[in-house]
Design a protein around this motif. Sequence first.
Motif, PDB file in Angstrom:
ATOM      1  N   THR A  13       0.833  -1.193   0.000  1.00 59.28           N
ATOM      2  CA  THR A  13       0.000   0.000   0.000  1.00 59.28           C
ATOM      3  C   THR A  13       0.869   1.244   0.000  1.00 59.28           C
ATOM      4  O   THR A  13       0.987   1.952   0.982  1.00 59.28           O
ATOM      5  N   PRO A  14       1.533   1.510  -1.139  1.00 53.47           N
ATOM      6  CA  PRO A  14       2.406   2.670  -1.183  1.00 53.47           C
ATOM      7  C   PRO A  14       1.624   3.987  -0.996  1.00 53.47           C
ATOM      8  O   PRO A  14       0.447   4.036  -1.332  1.00 53.47           O
ATOM      9  N   LEU A  15       2.328   4.984  -0.514  1.00 57.38           N
ATOM     10  CA  LEU A  15       3.714   5.075  -0.163  1.00 57.38           C
ATOM     11  C   LEU A  15       3.949   4.951   1.324  1.00 57.38           C
ATOM     12  O   LEU A  15       5.080   4.767   1.728  1.00 57.38           O
ATOM     13  N   TYR A  16       2.912   5.076   2.162  1.00 59.43           N
ATOM     14  CA  TYR A  16       3.182   5.061   3.598  1.00 59.43           C
ATOM     15  C   TYR A  16       2.610   3.855   4.323  1.00 59.43           C
ATOM     16  O   TYR A  16       2.602   3.823   5.550  1.00 59.43           O
ATOM     17  N   LYS A  70       3.482   0.823   2.663  1.00 63.41           N
ATOM     18  CA  LYS A  70       4.159  -0.148   1.816  1.00 63.41           C
ATOM     19  C   LYS A  70       4.267  -1.482   2.550  1.00 63.41           C
ATOM     20  O   LYS A  70       4.352  -1.513   3.786  1.00 63.41           O
ATOM     21  N   SER A  74       7.319  -1.368   4.675  1.00 59.39           N
ATOM     22  CA  SER A  74       7.171  -0.432   5.804  1.00 59.39           C
ATOM     23  C   SER A  74       6.331  -1.044   6.914  1.00 59.39           C
ATOM     24  O   SER A  74       6.651  -0.918   8.098  1.00 59.39           O
ATOM     25  N   GLY A 132       9.241  -1.317  -4.658  1.00 55.02           N
ATOM     26  CA  GLY A 132       8.358  -0.150  -4.559  1.00 55.02           C
ATOM     27  C   GLY A 132       7.304  -0.306  -3.481  1.00 55.02           C
ATOM     28  O   GLY A 132       6.262   0.335  -3.531  1.00 55.02           O
ATOM     29  N   MET A 191      -4.516  -0.936  -2.504  1.00 54.66           N
ATOM     30  CA  MET A 191      -4.807   0.315  -1.813  1.00 54.66           C
ATOM     31  C   MET A 191      -3.556   1.185  -1.804  1.00 54.66           C
ATOM     32  O   MET A 191      -2.466   0.703  -1.550  1.00 54.66           O
ATOM     33  N   SER A 192      -3.727   2.429  -2.111  1.00 55.16           N
ATOM     34  CA  SER A 192      -2.636   3.363  -1.863  1.00 55.16           C
ATOM     35  C   SER A 192      -2.937   4.063  -0.541  1.00 55.16           C
ATOM     36  O   SER A 192      -4.085   4.194  -0.139  1.00 55.16           O
ATOM     37  N   PHE A 193      -1.907   4.446   0.131  1.00 60.48           N
ATOM     38  CA  PHE A 193      -2.087   5.068   1.444  1.00 60.48           C
ATOM     39  C   PHE A 193      -0.961   6.050   1.603  1.00 60.48           C
ATOM     40  O   PHE A 193       0.164   5.674   1.912  1.00 60.48           O
ATOM     41  N   ASN A 194      -1.257   7.297   1.382  1.00 62.24           N
ATOM     42  CA  ASN A 194      -0.212   8.285   1.229  1.00 62.24           C
ATOM     43  C   ASN A 194      -0.166   9.324   2.338  1.00 62.24           C
ATOM     44  O   ASN A 194       0.209  10.470   2.109  1.00 62.24           O
ATOM     45  N   SER A 195      -0.558   8.903   3.529  1.00 69.11           N
ATOM     46  CA  SER A 195      -0.478   9.761   4.704  1.00 69.11           C
ATOM     47  C   SER A 195       0.377   9.071   5.747  1.00 69.11           C
ATOM     48  O   SER A 195       0.374   7.845   5.843  1.00 69.11           O
ATOM     49  N   ALA A 255      10.140  -0.513  -9.487  1.00 70.26           N
ATOM     50  CA  ALA A 255       8.796  -0.915  -9.098  1.00 70.26           C
ATOM     51  C   ALA A 255       7.901  -1.168 -10.307  1.00 70.26           C
ATOM     52  O   ALA A 255       6.704  -1.413 -10.150  1.00 70.26           O
ATOM     53  N   TYR A 308       4.069  -2.367  -9.811  1.00 72.59           N
ATOM     54  CA  TYR A 308       2.968  -1.415 -10.028  1.00 72.59           C
ATOM     55  C   TYR A 308       1.988  -1.954 -11.069  1.00 72.59           C
ATOM     56  O   TYR A 308       0.771  -1.838 -10.900  1.00 72.59           O
ATOM     57  N   SER A 324       9.045   2.129  10.247  1.00 75.17           N
ATOM     58  CA  SER A 324       8.094   2.284   9.155  1.00 75.17           C
ATOM     59  C   SER A 324       8.468   3.482   8.285  1.00 75.17           C
ATOM     60  O   SER A 324       8.481   3.406   7.048  1.00 75.17           O
ATOM     61  N   MET A 338      11.687   2.639   6.273  1.00 67.83           N
ATOM     62  CA  MET A 338      11.532   1.622   5.234  1.00 67.83           C
ATOM     63  C   MET A 338      10.689   2.144   4.081  1.00 67.83           C
ATOM     64  O   MET A 338      10.731   1.586   2.980  1.00 67.83           O
ATOM     65  N   SER A 339       9.947   3.212   4.318  1.00 69.56           N
ATOM     66  CA  SER A 339       9.137   3.776   3.229  1.00 69.56           C
ATOM     67  C   SER A 339       9.972   4.624   2.277  1.00 69.56           C
ATOM     68  O   SER A 339       9.474   5.019   1.216  1.00 69.56           O
TER      69      SER A 339
END
Lengths: 356, 356, 356, 356
Positions: A219-222, A224, A227, A282, B1-5, B107, B111, B231, B234-235
């Motif tokens: 689950t990039p980017l945070y 992952k 991670s 990634g 899922m992307s999780f960018n926070s 990646a 991806y 975390s 590693m991100s």
Amino acid sequence: MSFNSFGRVFRFSTWGESHGPAIGAVVDGCPPGLALSEANIQPWLDKRRPGTSRFTTQRQEPDQVRILSGVFEGRTTGTPISLMIENVDQRSKDYSEVALAYRPGHADYAYDAKYGFRDYRGGGRSSARETASRVAAGSVARLVIPEVRIRAYLVELGGDTIDRAAFDDAAIDENPFFCPDRAAAGRWETIVDEARKAGSSVGAIVECVAEGLPAGWGTPLYAKLDSELASACMSINAVKGVEIGDGFDAARLTGETNADPMRPGNDGKPVFLANHAGGVAGGISTGQPLIVRIALKPTSSILTPVETIGRDGQASDIRTKGRHDPCVGIRAAPVLEAMVALVLADQKLLHRAQVG
Amino acid sequence: MSFNSFGRVFRFSTWGESHGPAIGAVVDGCPPGLALSEANIQPWLDKRRPGTSRFTTQRQEPDQVRILSGVFEGRTTGTPISLMIENVDQRSKDYSEVALAYRPGHADYAYDAKYGFRDYRGGGRSSARETASRVAAGSVARLVIPEVRIRAYLVELGGDTIDRAAFDDAAIDENPFFCPDRAAAGRWETIVDEARKAGSSVGAIVECVAEGLPAGWGTPLYAKLDSELASACMSINAVKGVEIGDGFDAARLTGETNADPMRPGNDGKPVFLANHAGGVAGGISTGQPLIVRIALKPTSSILTPVETIGRDGQASDIRTKGRHDPCVGIRAAPVLEAMVALVLADQKLLHRAQVG
Amino acid sequence: MSFNSFGRVFRFSTWGESHGPAIGAVVDGCPPGLALSEANIQPWLDKRRPGTSRFTTQRQEPDQVRILSGVFEGRTTGTPISLMIENVDQRSKDYSEVALAYRPGHADYAYDAKYGFRDYRGGGRSSARETASRVAAGSVARLVIPEVRIRAYLVELGGDTIDRAAFDDAAIDENPFFCPDRAAAGRWETIVDEARKAGSSVGAIVECVAEGLPAGWGTPLYAKLDSELASACMSINAVKGVEIGDGFDAARLTGETNADPMRPGNDGKPVFLANHAGGVAGGISTGQPLIVRIALKPTSSILTPVETIGRDGQASDIRTKGRHDPCVGIRAAPVLEAMVALVLADQKLLHRAQVG
Amino acid sequence: MSFNSFGRVFRFSTWGESHGPAIGAVVDGCPPGLALSEANIQPWLDKRRPGTSRFTTQRQEPDQVRILSGVFEGRTTGTPISLMIENVDQRSKDYSEVALAYRPGHADYAYDAKYGFRDYRGGGRSSARETASRVAAGSVARLVIPEVRIRAYLVELGGDTIDRAAFDDAAIDENPFFCPDRAAAGRWETIVDEARKAGSSVGAIVECVAEGLPAGWGTPLYAKLDSELASACMSINAVKGVEIGDGFDAARLTGETNADPMRPGNDGKPVFLANHAGGVAGGISTGQPLIVRIALKPTSSILTPVETIGRDGQASDIRTKGRHDPCVGIRAAPVLEAMVALVLADQKLLHRAQVG
């Protein structure tokens, strides 16, 4: 702030202290319809259970788990699964010394600094006893990812490493060290015995391989995949380092030697000619085996007196007389497996959420 | 899922691709009343900026940050701070090769496996360009923790390690490698030059020390200070390992040699006689310097052709012709500092929430 | 603490102030592969846009949205979608009065009490201008739930209610009030005109119906479908009440009159003979139309002087001279639609995560 | 997806089914050092306890709570507080009818639609029995906000409203309806008795006032104080509407009549001349009393047969023979108090996190 939940959609929360009446975990977000009873959980707890050999703590805990909710007619209902393990052997001993002085290497001082006081009995919340709750939760996670096979084993103990050429998967369960190299297991017996007799302790390195997961989890980017694994691993008691794939050794490779070339496979998926990456690129799984490695420091409880200070700020010496594991890394193997399972179950559901 | 926070109460979210019109970060939960302007952010971005020496990628990006919200009359208002950096040098090149074939180590394949397709221009979202957003957010985090001093530097490059005896804090900013050992910096010049000329790449190990944080920060058990750092680290692109304190070396110590004895200090706080723990016990800061170390693999972009497969599943070879860092670890130093600052700001506020 | 993100797996975060350079939203967790361009978003923004009739604020904002990330070759990539709307008509007026005194009914005093100071230009972060970001994000959410049709309309304005018997879906877009009853729309013209001329304001009740969602969406017990809707609705500026189905009227029914009996349907799904529940039972959708209703207070900005105090604690009177909507409830209709879409998109993905 | 945790930094998670062995809550993030024992919790559970008058369900549950963790030597330690209540009176009755057919108004059909099957005994997870866990958790929350006084009471039952002029705070605890108007309490006795005898049920409206909270609590824009309250309230069983302050009536006011004018107070804080807003502006507390109102539908369990369908899709009729509350709104009063306390404790800590 305490924060005792892990996971995004497949989540677990743990509670309980070393010497309280019980410990437990609540697993939330589990898919419905999975066959689950105490019999699915108990074997994993038994692997981690203390007192099963002279190489681990002599605390006697049956670690009998009870499912209090979330299962009906033998299947998960999709509602929270409450798991409880009663503490049985909270030996009534004299805690006056640890109540008053800080054991170096333990969380005693840090907990007091944070919360103002602490439950000092057996380490309270910071005790590795809490990891039983993780193993219980992890056994539920395994049901969510039947396609994945997870194995953790020690690759180093007290500075003595296994011979990769002698790696035998079958050996892992034959010795009390989860050691895949029979010769190494023999040497480790001596190492741990000597540490135990000397009231000393040794560290260890544990490796975990997960096979069968498809490409695409992460689950990039945070959040992952790597991670989340790093966070999960570093939260295990006594862990001081985490590696994925070649880990720190990757820093000594060149771009050419570190490459994992790909060839067409028979099933439309690529065949990788190497796995330096440890199955993640990634922050997303590549379909190769996932490889995680953790370093555990030696148990901080030792019989040799160590300089310390008391709650009153006065100098003193302390030696830890209680029961303890001479090598906390040994029982970390089933805990690492559990944490990997918990991360993978969560990532599988997250992937399904977004991509379907 | 992307999780960018990332973060619990001091949170940031990043967005943007390598070759889109812009990248950015939104920082939420920042305390109000802090003096903030672009001038507080720009110097940190400049440290990370590409194209400043021949040892990094030749992409020319001014990395000018704009504050779009959350600041009024020069002070943070407590509302979201939107930071935007326009992409300027998205060189219009021919991407047909990377569009069709997967670069091993990148990646690309993961991806595609996850999302079904990808923005292949310069790595899209998986590009290290995103780390500029982290540095921008991190510069806001620094304002939240003025009591903490953070320094990151390389301790190993291409397998060549610094001499700890020659460590000079002042040297770090004098060479393009953030290297605290002047002699090592000289050797690294040769190593990176040779890698660059050969179209090859090398890895690195970066260490970060944070001083001044009090005992008590950390959120056990699943947002422990070291878990959150693991975390966060590693991100970062190309990171394959994370250590706290002695890290993997701790696994080779005994309980006696790993102990950090305590003596009474003059200010009521303990004086520690060693810092094997790296400033964390039980997931909580001890008041000692926080020590984090990360391993970065060599840049995956190399001129040597590597076996791979295409989107069509057919075998091919690929060599990466674009601009790239011969050692991605170098510019990771300011990124690591930013991530440590972001974790510490969050943990400070979390601690304040629970304990006041 | 500010907390400017909403959603669990389909999440959006907004940023920006009324009179800053821009406002925006970052949408994270969006499934990949959906066709998206500015043309999908602009029509929804245009519905909410100010200055389109004499019944709304005369601020002239083109509300042109730009997609800055997350879309490649016309399709969502699964990475964060950054949406930005520049503020154009931040009329340079004299804010000295609102800077110094608190407008009753506005958030002025509360923001100062919380953050110590505030961006007073046009309400800063508390301005309803932020809802443009929600509408932009909501238009992305709509793509995730193509099976759902969402319509919001006013059922009451200034105390004057529609005649349900005269309900005509086609009428909603024919008048500036999103009113499904043409006769009522005529009366409301007078009501709003009079309020506007008197420098007064009126409240409204807006209803939203979502049709086409299957039974099974909702995340009990603390992210129930209706709980999430209640949270989403109450976060809209000026909302003071939320109802599901019969809402407060349900409190006056008996068990018999409130029952929604079921009969077998032709497609294996039940046919409900009533919908007092508004499409939700136990926090989970039943497959019936989802019915949500919100109450909006009259705009707090009025020309009549109101007793207040200043930042200095001294008594004063204040009248709000700026541009404003005489009935903030009108433009709330497209905002409510957006929030419902955002909740449903999130719940759809959550359901898919757990149940597949 | 199930999601059984509530709160941001002061969080609780509940688990357990109506007819399982036990139910419980885990409270995480509680500040350390608060005096806590079962004696702090039990009185609040007793207020909600069933079987105490003929106006509530005749299920006999002692609702004895046990603290299993997080408290040491009578004080909270800052670690998770596990609270367990054993189910005693899970009367072994014949559930074959509810197992096979869906009770209209209940969550039976929705749970089956979502999870594929359900624990049908007494409503399983969707039973209002779970609210005992909320009350237990809420009693811990109260310790975090000693400055706040919370009172919930019924203002309407079966369509019969109280006379505000006859409001007597002391009356609330004198009658089984939490009714502040003694005359109304007398009428309600008749209403509930008749409903009970007829096997029918009635709805209710419950109001909650919290006094003593300072201005400044609330977490805009998506965890506003009123949004969080709306979510918390709507998650309570049978709730169909939520209002803050004047609620839906505010939609019928003009800007002038809705204004809450301010005058300088003696203590530097403003004196408000009205409280239409219910103590919240812009999602932040104003320092005025917080006013929340919820509407509860009549209990869905009635003796009159209702048309329904079975799991097999066939038509049938169902009447609910089990024990039930003729007015579920009565016992909702202590539950509402608990939810308000839980929201306020969380918001207090969130405010402290950001602003200090």
